[in-house]
Design an enzyme around this catalytic site. Structure first.
Site, PDB file in Angstrom:
ATOM      1  N   ARG A   1      66.981  75.971 -33.760  1.00 18.37           N
ATOM      2  CA  ARG A   1      66.121  77.155 -33.866  1.00 18.37           C
ATOM      3  C   ARG A   1      66.079  77.951 -32.550  1.00 18.37           C
ATOM      4  O   ARG A   1      65.035  78.507 -32.181  1.00 18.37           O
ATOM      5  CB  ARG A   1      64.690  76.756 -34.255  1.00 18.37           C
ATOM      6  CG  ARG A   1      64.537  76.180 -35.653  1.00 18.37           C
ATOM      7  CD  ARG A   1      64.877  77.201 -36.728  1.00 18.37           C
ATOM      8  NE  ARG A   1      64.504  76.721 -38.036  1.00 18.37           N
ATOM      9  CZ  ARG A   1      65.265  75.921 -38.798  1.00 18.37           C
ATOM     10  NH1 ARG A   1      66.450  75.520 -38.384  1.00 18.37           N
ATOM     11  NH2 ARG A   1      64.841  75.539 -39.994  1.00 18.37           N
TER      12      ARG A   1
ATOM     13  N   SER B   1      58.745  77.836 -42.172  1.00 18.10           N
ATOM     14  CA  SER B   1      58.161  76.867 -41.234  1.00 18.10           C
ATOM     15  C   SER B   1      57.481  77.605 -40.094  1.00 18.10           C
ATOM     16  O   SER B   1      58.112  78.437 -39.445  1.00 18.10           O
ATOM     17  CB  SER B   1      59.251  75.981 -40.635  1.00 18.10           C
ATOM     18  OG  SER B   1      59.919  75.270 -41.632  1.00 18.10           O
TER      19      SER B   1
ATOM     20  N   GLU C   1      57.506  78.382 -34.277  1.00 18.82           N
ATOM     21  CA  GLU C   1      58.839  78.906 -34.577  1.00 18.82           C
ATOM     22  C   GLU C   1      58.754  80.416 -34.777  1.00 18.82           C
ATOM     23  O   GLU C   1      59.696  81.166 -34.494  1.00 18.82           O
ATOM     24  CB  GLU C   1      59.354  78.230 -35.864  1.00 18.82           C
ATOM     25  CG  GLU C   1      60.824  78.411 -36.106  1.00 18.82           C
ATOM     26  CD  GLU C   1      61.198  78.316 -37.555  1.00 18.82           C
ATOM     27  OE1 GLU C   1      61.082  79.337 -38.263  1.00 18.82           O
ATOM     28  OE2 GLU C   1      61.607  77.223 -37.985  1.00 18.82           O
TER      29      GLU C   1
HETATM   30  N1  EPU Z   1      56.652  66.033 -44.988  1.00 15.44           N
HETATM   31  C1  EPU Z   1      55.337  65.666 -45.147  1.00 15.44           C
HETATM   32  N2  EPU Z   1      54.479  66.537 -45.750  1.00 15.44           N
HETATM   33  C2  EPU Z   1      54.881  67.737 -46.220  1.00 15.44           C
HETATM   34  C3  EPU Z   1      56.233  68.105 -46.104  1.00 15.44           C
HETATM   35  C4  EPU Z   1      57.106  67.233 -45.462  1.00 15.44           C
HETATM   36  O1  EPU Z   1      54.936  64.597 -44.728  1.00 15.44           O
HETATM   37  O2  EPU Z   1      54.028  68.483 -46.720  1.00 15.44           O
HETATM   38  C5  EPU Z   1      57.577  65.122 -44.272  1.00 15.44           C
HETATM   39  C6  EPU Z   1      58.370  64.219 -45.169  1.00 15.44           C
HETATM   40  O3  EPU Z   1      58.493  62.997 -44.495  1.00 15.44           O
HETATM   41  C7  EPU Z   1      59.720  64.900 -45.240  1.00 15.44           C
HETATM   42  C8  EPU Z   1      59.818  65.494 -43.859  1.00 15.44           C
HETATM   43  O4  EPU Z   1      58.493  65.893 -43.518  1.00 15.44           O
HETATM   44  O5  EPU Z   1      60.755  63.996 -45.478  1.00 15.44           O
HETATM   45  C9  EPU Z   1      60.748  66.691 -43.770  1.00 15.44           C
HETATM   46  O6  EPU Z   1      60.377  67.674 -44.718  1.00 15.44           O
HETATM   47  P1  EPU Z   1      61.423  68.750 -45.264  1.00 15.44           P
HETATM   48  O7  EPU Z   1      62.672  68.090 -45.666  1.00 15.44           O
HETATM   49  O8  EPU Z   1      60.713  69.608 -46.248  1.00 15.44           O
HETATM   50  O9  EPU Z   1      61.836  69.593 -43.983  1.00 15.44           O
HETATM   51  P2  EPU Z   1      61.056  70.099 -42.699  1.00 15.44           P
HETATM   52  O10 EPU Z   1      61.500  69.281 -41.524  1.00 15.44           O
HETATM   53  O11 EPU Z   1      59.612  70.226 -42.935  1.00 15.44           O
HETATM   54  C10 EPU Z   1      63.001  71.716 -42.003  1.00 15.44           C
HETATM   55  C11 EPU Z   1      63.147  73.172 -41.626  1.00 15.44           C
HETATM   56  C12 EPU Z   1      63.117  74.043 -42.873  1.00 15.44           C
HETATM   57  C13 EPU Z   1      64.266  73.623 -43.782  1.00 15.44           C
HETATM   58  C14 EPU Z   1      64.103  72.131 -44.122  1.00 15.44           C
HETATM   59  C15 EPU Z   1      65.278  71.583 -44.911  1.00 15.44           C
HETATM   60  C16 EPU Z   1      62.226  73.351 -39.403  1.00 15.44           C
HETATM   61  C17 EPU Z   1      61.118  73.865 -38.543  1.00 15.44           C
HETATM   62  N3  EPU Z   1      62.096  73.547 -40.699  1.00 15.44           N
HETATM   63  O12 EPU Z   1      61.695  71.577 -42.562  1.00 15.44           O
HETATM   64  O13 EPU Z   1      63.347  75.380 -42.446  1.00 15.44           O
HETATM   65  O14 EPU Z   1      64.295  74.395 -44.952  1.00 15.44           O
HETATM   66  O15 EPU Z   1      64.034  71.348 -42.893  1.00 15.44           O
HETATM   67  O16 EPU Z   1      66.403  71.467 -44.094  1.00 15.44           O
HETATM   68  O17 EPU Z   1      63.195  72.800 -38.865  1.00 15.44           O
HETATM   69  C18 EPU Z   1      62.245  77.388 -41.775  1.00 15.44           C
HETATM   70  O18 EPU Z   1      62.782  77.244 -40.670  1.00 15.44           O
HETATM   71  O19 EPU Z   1      61.505  78.381 -42.036  1.00 15.44           O
HETATM   72  C19 EPU Z   1      62.473  76.385 -42.813  1.00 15.44           C
HETATM   73  C20 EPU Z   1      61.867  76.436 -43.994  1.00 15.44           C
END
Ligand code: EPU
Length: 335
Positions: A163, A235, A331
């Site tokens: 990012r 995010s 972000e």
């Molecule tokens: N989780 C929770 N609660 C929630 C959601 C997630 O506990 O409400 C935990 C779970 O353990 C899950 C982990 O967080 O396995 C990761 O969640 P997720 O796969 O939804 O991804 P994220 O790390 O929250 C990142 C990016 C997203 C991208 C997804 C998929 C960042 C800041 N965000 O989110 O990007 O779509 O991975 O690759 O790196 C964005 O940048 O706007 C964005 C949406």
């Protein structure tokens, strides 16, 4: 002399749907207009807007808002395995992904449905489902705000990171991206299916890029709110990096804490998990709320002011700091 609109609301131009005013407004549809306007109005403060999907407006802007709306996709090189296309900054990112799918060019299928414009995509090196923009980025053209000349910036100069890029660090406010060149694959495509849900879905067969994009679209639609219905900016925070020793300490107290590998002696932990543990998920704070299906997404429930969303973000940051001793970095750009 080009005519600016005056005193208009930026609500339609930011995905959070925040109602702030700009003193002057102009939609750039030709790259030459950008240079002309900026050189002829050097005393006027200005801000650049693409898709408005990574911005939280907290106040009116007393200067000129330039919306980059230049369009065009041009094939500029081709061999048996790849193509290079130059895309104008104002193209919508997802429309560009659809264009690639229609032409069977691979590389951006995991990035389907990300809101925003092509010109903004390199700034924070957009990423999702195991792929980052850097994997297809070749170069970009910019308007250099020191010289007001066009500049070509190669991938190796962009310092892409999670990012982040030079456009978010030392070149912030110094370059305006006007077009981006991408290198895409002709079939057979090299698919990236490492993200858990994609791996599970395609365990038994090798999908087409169109099937990967459809699966990504399904996942996004199931977790992330549609900004046209519920204002948001994806995010809100980055996933933080912490040291392995810090992680071990936290893991003793919170055995379920997930992690992903990062550089050297660090680990990345999901910010969403931390926020979720603190009970914020699905809670409303005035007109601002934490999305009920993804704790990393802050939403505008109706007529939220930017300051209300910011106050919620700061409350979350303070609580995460207190309980986990982790600093959550935003972000989203707060203006
Ligand atoms: N989780 C929770 N609660 C929630 C959601 C997630 O506990 O409400 C935990 C779970 O353990 C899950 C982990 O967080 O396995 C990761 O969640 P997720 O796969 O939804 O991804 P994220 O790390 O929250 C990142 C990016 C997203 C991208 C997804 C998929 C960042 C800041 N965000 O989110 O990007 O779509 O991975 O690759 O790196 C964005 O940048 O706007 C964005 C949406």
């Amino acid at each position: 002399m080009l005519k600016f609109k005056e005193n208009i609301s930026l609500k339609p131009y930011n995905t959070f749907g925040i109602d702030v005013q700009t003193k002057y407004f102009f939609k750039i549809t030709k790259a030459t207009e950008l240079k002309n306007i900026l050189t002829q109005n050097k005393e006027l403060p200005f801000q650049i807007l693409g898709g408005g999907s990574n911005i939280l407006f907290t106040k009116n802007f007393e200067g000129l808002t330039l919306l980059i709306d230049t369009k065009g996709i041009e094939l500029i090189a081709e061999n048996t395995e790849t193509v290079v296309v130059e895309v104008q900054a104002g193209e919508n990112w997802h429309d560009f992904v659809c264009w690639c799918l229609d032409h069977d060019y691979g590389g951006v299928e995991n990035l389907a449905l990300i809101p925003g414009s092509v010109g903004a995509a390199p700034i924070q090196n957009i990423g999702a489902y195991g792929v980052e923009l850097t994997s297809v980025f070749k170069s970009c053209k910019t308007l250099d705000l020191n010289t007001f000349e066009e500049k070509k910036i190669l991938k190796k100069e962009c310092e892409f990171d999670y990012r982040s890029s030079i456009f978010k660090t030392h070149q912030k406010g110094k370059q305006i991206i006007t077009s981006v060149c991408f290198e895409l694959q002709k079939p057979p495509h090299r698919l990236k299916l490492s993200y858990g849900a994609l791996k599970a879905k395609f365990a038994d067969f090798s999908p087409s890029i169109q099937q990967v994009a459809a699966a990504v679209t399904d996942i996004r639609e199931s977790k992330l709110p549609n900004p046209k219905i519920l204002g948001n900016s994806g995010s809100f925070f980055k996933n933080p990096l912490i040291s392995k020793s810090h992680y071990e300490k936290l893991k003793n107290k919170h055995p379920e804490l997930p992690s992903y590998p990062a550089l050297a002696d660090q680990l990345k932990v999901p910010a969403a998990w931390l926020i979720d543990q603190l009970g914020f998920k699905g809670t409303a704070h005035g007109n601002a709320a934490v999305h009920e299906k993804q704790a990393l997404v802050l939403v505008n429930l109706g007529n939220a002011k930017g300051s209300e969303i910011l106050a919620l973000a700061q409350k979350i940051q303070a609580e995460v700091k207190k309980v986990f001793a982790i600093t959550l970095e935003m972000e989203v750009n707060v203006l």
